[in-house]
Motif scaffolding. Structure first.
Motif, short mmCIF file in Angstrom:
data_model
loop_
_atom_site.label_atom_id
_atom_site.label_comp_id
_atom_site.label_asym_id
_atom_site.label_seq_id
_atom_site.Cartn_x
_atom_site.Cartn_y
_atom_site.Cartn_z
N LYS A 66 36.23 87.36 41.82
CA LYS A 66 36.93 86.20 42.35
C LYS A 66 38.28 85.99 41.66
O LYS A 66 38.45 86.26 40.48
CB LYS A 66 36.07 84.95 42.21
N SER A 67 39.22 85.49 42.45
CA SER A 67 40.56 85.19 41.95
C SER A 67 40.97 83.84 42.52
O SER A 67 40.92 83.63 43.73
CB SER A 67 41.55 86.27 42.40
N LYS A 68 41.37 82.92 41.65
CA LYS A 68 41.66 81.56 42.09
C LYS A 68 42.99 81.46 42.83
O LYS A 68 43.18 80.57 43.64
CB LYS A 68 41.64 80.62 40.89
N GLY A 69 43.92 82.35 42.54
CA GLY A 69 45.21 82.28 43.21
C GLY A 69 45.15 82.85 44.62
O GLY A 69 44.29 83.68 44.94
N LEU A 70 46.06 82.40 45.48
CA LEU A 70 46.11 82.92 46.84
C LEU A 70 46.61 84.36 46.82
O LEU A 70 47.54 84.71 46.10
CB LEU A 70 47.03 82.06 47.71
N SER A 71 45.98 85.19 47.63
CA SER A 71 46.36 86.60 47.71
C SER A 71 47.61 86.75 48.57
O SER A 71 48.01 85.83 49.31
CB SER A 71 45.22 87.42 48.30
N ALA A 72 48.21 87.93 48.50
CA ALA A 72 49.39 88.21 49.32
C ALA A 72 49.05 88.11 50.80
O ALA A 72 49.86 87.63 51.61
CB ALA A 72 49.94 89.59 48.98
N ALA A 73 47.86 88.56 51.17
CA ALA A 73 47.45 88.50 52.58
C ALA A 73 47.29 87.05 53.05
O ALA A 73 47.67 86.71 54.18
CB ALA A 73 46.14 89.26 52.77
N GLU A 74 46.73 86.20 52.19
CA GLU A 74 46.57 84.79 52.55
C GLU A 74 47.92 84.11 52.71
O GLU A 74 48.13 83.32 53.64
CB GLU A 74 45.72 84.09 51.49
N LEU A 75 48.83 84.41 51.81
CA LEU A 75 50.17 83.82 51.90
C LEU A 75 50.89 84.30 53.15
O LEU A 75 51.58 83.52 53.82
CB LEU A 75 50.97 84.18 50.64
N ALA A 76 50.72 85.57 53.48
CA ALA A 76 51.42 86.13 54.64
C ALA A 76 50.95 85.47 55.94
O ALA A 76 51.76 85.21 56.84
CB ALA A 76 51.20 87.64 54.70
N CYS A 77 49.64 85.19 56.03
CA CYS A 77 49.11 84.55 57.24
C CYS A 77 49.79 83.22 57.51
O CYS A 77 50.06 82.86 58.67
CB CYS A 77 47.60 84.34 57.11
N LEU A 78 50.07 82.48 56.44
CA LEU A 78 50.67 81.16 56.59
C LEU A 78 52.19 81.23 56.67
O LEU A 78 52.82 80.52 57.47
CB LEU A 78 50.24 80.27 55.43
#
Length: 321
Positions: free
Chosen positions: A239-251
């Motif tokens: 697990k990683s608490k920070g947003l991933s690059a993929a999650e950021l890209a979606c938004l």
């Protein structure tokens, strides 16, 4: 602004055309309900009707927002864990070993008076309960037991899920369900949204969660939970608490104009609502990129801290604050 939006929601609540209905958590966790059978909000009608699985309610505890194309079994698993098993197993895995240690001195005391009584005899009681509960959970997860005797059957949570809560018998009831979205959201205490790359490409989905955020500008961190279907379990070491690059890209790349909507009439309805309550499509896009990013980050941190939070509350229950 928020005040105008809330006024619109209040009017919807007073004049709700479609009944407000919700189902028990144990009903919603039936995997067959989450098969890839889109409902009216996805543009098509599910085969068969699950409407009779829901009941009339004044309010629902949770509104579920999701994309039907995503993995239904994964949604069931995450919902079951989040609303039931994390709390149950988290407390049990803390309390049972502690009780075992607490009764050990008593076992030695009994052994000194009754040599035939093993000093570890009392220790088996909490450990036996733990093993029985784990067996109960395991059999329930595999659908071996009837849903009425599963752990989640004891959870008094009501859930608004489109496949159960929307009547799809006629075009009129379908239209009433579409127009009633604001009322359904306003009568739901909390929302769980199962997000994914597919989710952020669906106009209905993003409009639902953005509307819910706009209704709760001051306490959205308490009422909205975004669960990414790609997140590992809370006990995972990955697990990683920070947003991933993929999650950021979606938004970062979200555009309501580019988002998919099966029915042209539904797209027109949503875009009209967006222009009315956000001012323009561009402002809505900015709102989604900022607010959903913040909410997703908060939800991710809370999700991965849930096990430790349950453990902490269990220790406080035993030892006091």
């Amino acid at each position: 602004g928020p005040a105008d939006f809330m006024e619109m929601i209040s009017n919807d609540e007073l004049e709700l055309e479609h009944p407000m209905r919700a189902a028990a958590l144990s009903v919603v966790l039936q995997r067959e309900l989450w098969a890839n059978k889109p409902t009216l909000l996805a543009g098509r009608t599910a085969t068969g009707s699950n409407y009779d699985l829901s009941i009339h309610v004044r309010r629902a505890d949770y509104f579920i927002s999701h994309a039907w194309a995503d993995d239904g079994a994964r949604k069931v698993s995450m919902l079951r864990d989040f609303l039931c098993l994390h709390a149950l197993l988290g407390r049990l895995l803390i309390i049972a070993p502690l009780l075992t240690l607490f009764v050990l001195p008593l076992g030695f005391g009994l052994n000194s008076f009754i040599p035939a009584f093993p000093f570890w005899g009392l220790c088996t009681l909490p450990l036996t309960v733990l093993l029985l509960v784990l067996l109960w959970v395991g059999l329930s997860n595999r659908n071996v037991l009837p849903r009425t005797i599963t752990p989640w059957a004891a959870v008094p949570t009501t859930v608004w899920l489109d496949t159960c809560s929307l009547l799809q018998d006629t075009p009129e009831t379908v239209a009433a369900g579409v127009r009633g979205l604001g009322g359904f959201l306003s009568r739901s205490n909390k929302m769980i949204a199962f997000v994914s790359p597919t989710y952020f490409k669906r106009l209905w989905c993003v409009y639902e969660v953005a509307s819910f955020i706009k209704m709760h500008p001051t306490n959205v961190h308490l009422t909205l939970t975004l669960l990414n279907l790609e997140w590992p379990g809370t006990f995972s070491m990955r697990k990683s608490k920070g947003l991933s690059a993929a999650e950021l890209a979606c938004l970062d790349n979200f555009s309501c104009r580019a988002a998919q909507c099966y029915k042209p009439a539904d797209r027109a309805f949503i875009l009209r609502q967006i222009r009315e309550h956000w001012g323009s499509e561009e402002e809505f896009d900015k709102y989604v990129r900022v607010e959903l990013k913040t909410c997703l980050a908060m939800s991710k941190a809370a999700y991965f801290k849930q096990a430790s939070s349950v453990a902490k509350s269990s220790l406080e229950l035993i030892f006091g604050e």
